[in-house]
Scaffold this active site. Structure first.
Site, PDB file in Angstrom:
ATOM      1  N   TYR A 137      -0.408  -8.102  20.562  1.00 35.20           N
ATOM      2  CA  TYR A 137       1.054  -8.027  20.693  1.00 35.20           C
ATOM      3  C   TYR A 137       1.474  -6.572  20.965  1.00 35.20           C
ATOM      4  CZ  TYR A 137       5.951  -8.746  19.250  1.00 35.20           C
ATOM      5  OH  TYR A 137       7.318  -8.818  19.194  1.00 35.20           O
ATOM      6  N   PRO A 164      12.757  -2.403  17.084  1.00 31.45           N
ATOM      7  CA  PRO A 164      13.186  -2.834  15.753  1.00 31.45           C
ATOM      8  C   PRO A 164      12.002  -2.973  14.795  1.00 31.45           C
ATOM      9  CG  PRO A 164      13.412  -4.631  17.329  1.00 31.45           C
ATOM     10  CD  PRO A 164      12.821  -3.481  18.075  1.00 31.45           C
ATOM     11  N   ARG A 210       6.361  -2.608   3.678  1.00 34.57           N
ATOM     12  CA  ARG A 210       7.051  -2.977   4.916  1.00 34.57           C
ATOM     13  C   ARG A 210       8.529  -2.632   4.790  1.00 34.57           C
ATOM     14  NH1 ARG A 210       2.580  -3.447   6.123  1.00 34.57           N
ATOM     15  NH2 ARG A 210       1.479  -5.109   7.204  1.00 34.57           N
TER      16      ARG A 210
HETATM   17  O1  GFB Z   1       5.168 -10.282   7.956  1.00 27.24           O
HETATM   18  P1  GFB Z   1       3.717 -10.308   8.210  1.00 27.24           P
HETATM   19  O2  GFB Z   1       3.121 -11.604   8.584  1.00 27.24           O
HETATM   20  O3  GFB Z   1       3.332  -9.312   9.375  1.00 27.24           O
HETATM   21  O4  GFB Z   1       2.942  -9.803   6.894  1.00 27.24           O
HETATM   22  P2  GFB Z   1       3.022  -7.743   9.570  1.00 27.24           P
HETATM   23  C1  GFB Z   1       3.331  -8.665   6.189  1.00 27.24           C
HETATM   24  C2  GFB Z   1       2.498  -8.550   4.914  1.00 27.24           C
HETATM   25  O5  GFB Z   1       2.886  -9.592   4.015  1.00 27.24           O
HETATM   26  C3  GFB Z   1       0.993  -8.675   5.099  1.00 27.24           C
HETATM   27  C4  GFB Z   1       1.733 -10.249   3.505  1.00 27.24           C
HETATM   28  O6  GFB Z   1       0.351  -7.766   4.218  1.00 27.24           O
HETATM   29  C5  GFB Z   1       0.724 -10.123   4.647  1.00 27.24           C
HETATM   30  O7  GFB Z   1      -0.599 -10.338   4.181  1.00 27.24           O
HETATM   31  N1  GFB Z   1       2.056 -11.624   3.115  1.00 27.24           N
HETATM   32  C6  GFB Z   1       2.060 -12.081   1.825  1.00 27.24           C
HETATM   33  C7  GFB Z   1       2.363 -12.667   3.903  1.00 27.24           C
HETATM   34  N2  GFB Z   1       2.320 -13.380   1.768  1.00 27.24           N
HETATM   35  C8  GFB Z   1       2.530 -13.786   3.054  1.00 27.24           C
HETATM   36  C9  GFB Z   1       2.849 -15.043   3.628  1.00 27.24           C
HETATM   37  O8  GFB Z   1       2.990 -16.070   2.963  1.00 27.24           O
HETATM   38  N3  GFB Z   1       3.007 -15.068   4.986  1.00 27.24           N
HETATM   39  C10 GFB Z   1       2.869 -13.947   5.766  1.00 27.24           C
HETATM   40  N4  GFB Z   1       3.061 -14.035   7.094  1.00 27.24           N
HETATM   41  N5  GFB Z   1       2.526 -12.739   5.241  1.00 27.24           N
HETATM   42  C11 GFB Z   1       3.605  -8.381  11.971  1.00 27.24           C
HETATM   43  C12 GFB Z   1       2.862  -8.294  13.261  1.00 27.24           C
HETATM   44  O9  GFB Z   1       2.827  -7.675  11.103  1.00 27.24           O
HETATM   45  O10 GFB Z   1       4.873  -7.781  12.004  1.00 27.24           O
HETATM   46  C13 GFB Z   1       3.705  -8.611  14.423  1.00 27.24           C
HETATM   47  O11 GFB Z   1       1.706  -9.090  13.171  1.00 27.24           O
HETATM   48  C14 GFB Z   1       5.023  -7.910  14.387  1.00 27.24           C
HETATM   49  O12 GFB Z   1       3.012  -8.310  15.593  1.00 27.24           O
HETATM   50  C15 GFB Z   1       5.689  -8.107  13.056  1.00 27.24           C
HETATM   51  O13 GFB Z   1       4.882  -6.554  14.663  1.00 27.24           O
HETATM   52  C16 GFB Z   1       7.009  -7.399  12.951  1.00 27.24           C
HETATM   53  O14 GFB Z   1       4.173  -6.892   9.137  1.00 27.24           O
HETATM   54  O15 GFB Z   1       1.701  -7.388   8.964  1.00 27.24           O
END
Ligand code: GFB
Length: 313
Positions: A137, A164, A210
């Site tokens: 991405y 963003p 984050r």
């Molecule tokens: O939001 P997220 O999926 O994406 O995960 P990124 C952020 C953090 O939250 C990671 C943890 O450390 C995940 O392991 N986390 C904890 C979880 N519980 C959960 C859950 O139930 N679901 C998810 N999804 N995460 C993305 C990028 O990165 O951010 C994209 O992959 C994009 O490309 C986006 O830039 C804004 O912040 O790691």
């Protein structure tokens, strides 16, 4: 932009595009152009060219993209790289060819090096290796930024790139496999409360940090920058404040009123250890975010309760 300008919002069904549409409408813009995926396949160059020739937009918000959380990024690399490259290349070229006055490209803060200094300044782009889970991405979005800069340099096309930070809000994706952390945790804690579960699982260690921006603040910033920013260099859109995933989980747990335990699943990836933007540049240009994380979470949970009745069963 005039209130009767023809404004194309690419990606109007997504979290970002739908919020930009609502914002533009509330500011009095009456001539929005949108197309569903069934009407226009943005990966199809000929279809995109025909659409631009027919509708002749004057301004374009390029918010169409294949997006998702850490798991989706890590497991669907072809869509995140190929489809995003096609979508943005087709739109930017067609916009230039049909005389669009200005195009605003939406990127992401995952374009920055994984271990770059914090808070992240715009100038850190391309100064180090990317985070592996979302490199596909990130590479697509970096190519989009460079394409905007290339059209500006070679053809004088007014294309700007806005970055963003992690977004959330009404209209988010609450699917547990493809969503970002914040909507996933709202759903998990809500279902944990309704089902009286003893524990709710949070991916990873809970230690990563984050930054979260309420999507209505982002839409305000995008409209503001469309009107006021005309530089080739990228510009961050964020709050400048971050929170650990553990603290986020506790905050959501409290707002929802879940009384069980949080457990961390260390078999799931953490991703980037810390990601918070330096917002000096956008503040100097005259915009800053106003919605606190607490207020944004409350509004998002209220939206979820109203719009995801199936999850209440
Ligand atoms: O939001 P997220 O999926 O994406 O995960 P990124 C952020 C953090 O939250 C990671 C943890 O450390 C995940 O392991 N986390 C904890 C979880 N519980 C959960 C859950 O139930 N679901 C998810 N999804 N995460 C993305 C990028 O990165 O951010 C994209 O992959 C994009 O490309 C986006 O830039 C804004 O912040 O790691």
């Amino acid at each position: 932009m005039q209130t009767d300008s023809r404004i194309y919002v690419a990606g109007h069904n997504g979290l970002v595009g739908s919020t930009i549409c609502r914002r533009l409408s509330s500011e009095g813009y009456q001539n929005l152009i949108v197309r569903d995926h069934s009407q226009l396949d943005l990966c199809n160059e000929i279809a995109v060219n025909d659409f631009f020739a027919e509708t002749k937009p004057e301004y374009v918000f390029l918010a169409a993209a294949v997006v998702g959380g850490i798991h989706a990024n890590d497991t669907r690399p072809v869509e995140f790289l190929r489809d995003n490259l096609l979508i943005q290349t087709n739109i930017i070229e067609a916009a230039y060819q049909t005389g669009v006055k200005k195009l605003a490209f939406l990127g992401s803060t995952c374009i920055y090096p994984r271990d770059c200094p914090q808070p992240i300044k715009e100038e850190y782009l391309l100064t180090g290796p990317l985070e592996e889970t979302n490199q596909w991405y990130a590479i697509a979005k970096i190519a989009g930024i460079k394409l905007c800069q290339a059209y500006r340099k070679q053809h004088g096309f007014n294309a700007i790139s806005m970055m963003p930070t992690n977004l959330y809000g009404p209209g988010d994706n609450f699917d547990l496999q493809s969503s970002h952390v914040l909507p996933a945790l709202i759903r998990k804690f809500h279902e944990g409360k309704v089902n009286h579960s003893k524990q709710v699982e949070v991916w990873g260690s809970g230690k990563p940090f984050r930054e979260f921006l309420y999507v209505e603040d982002m839409a305000e910033a995008c409209c503001y920058l469309m009107e006021n920013y005309n530089d080739e260099s990228i510009i961050n859109i964020g709050t400048g404040q971050d929170v650990s995933i553990k603290a986020l989980a506790e905050l959501i747990k409290d707002i929802i009123g879940y009384e069980g335990n949080i457990v961390f699943d260390s078999s799931k990836p953490d991703g980037t250890p810390k990601k918070v933007t330096d917002v000096t540049k956008i503040k100097a240009s005259g915009w800053q975010s106003t919605t606190s994380l607490q207020a944004g979470l409350e509004k998002t949970y209220a939206w979820y309760l109203k719009n995801a009745p199936k999850a209440l069963a």
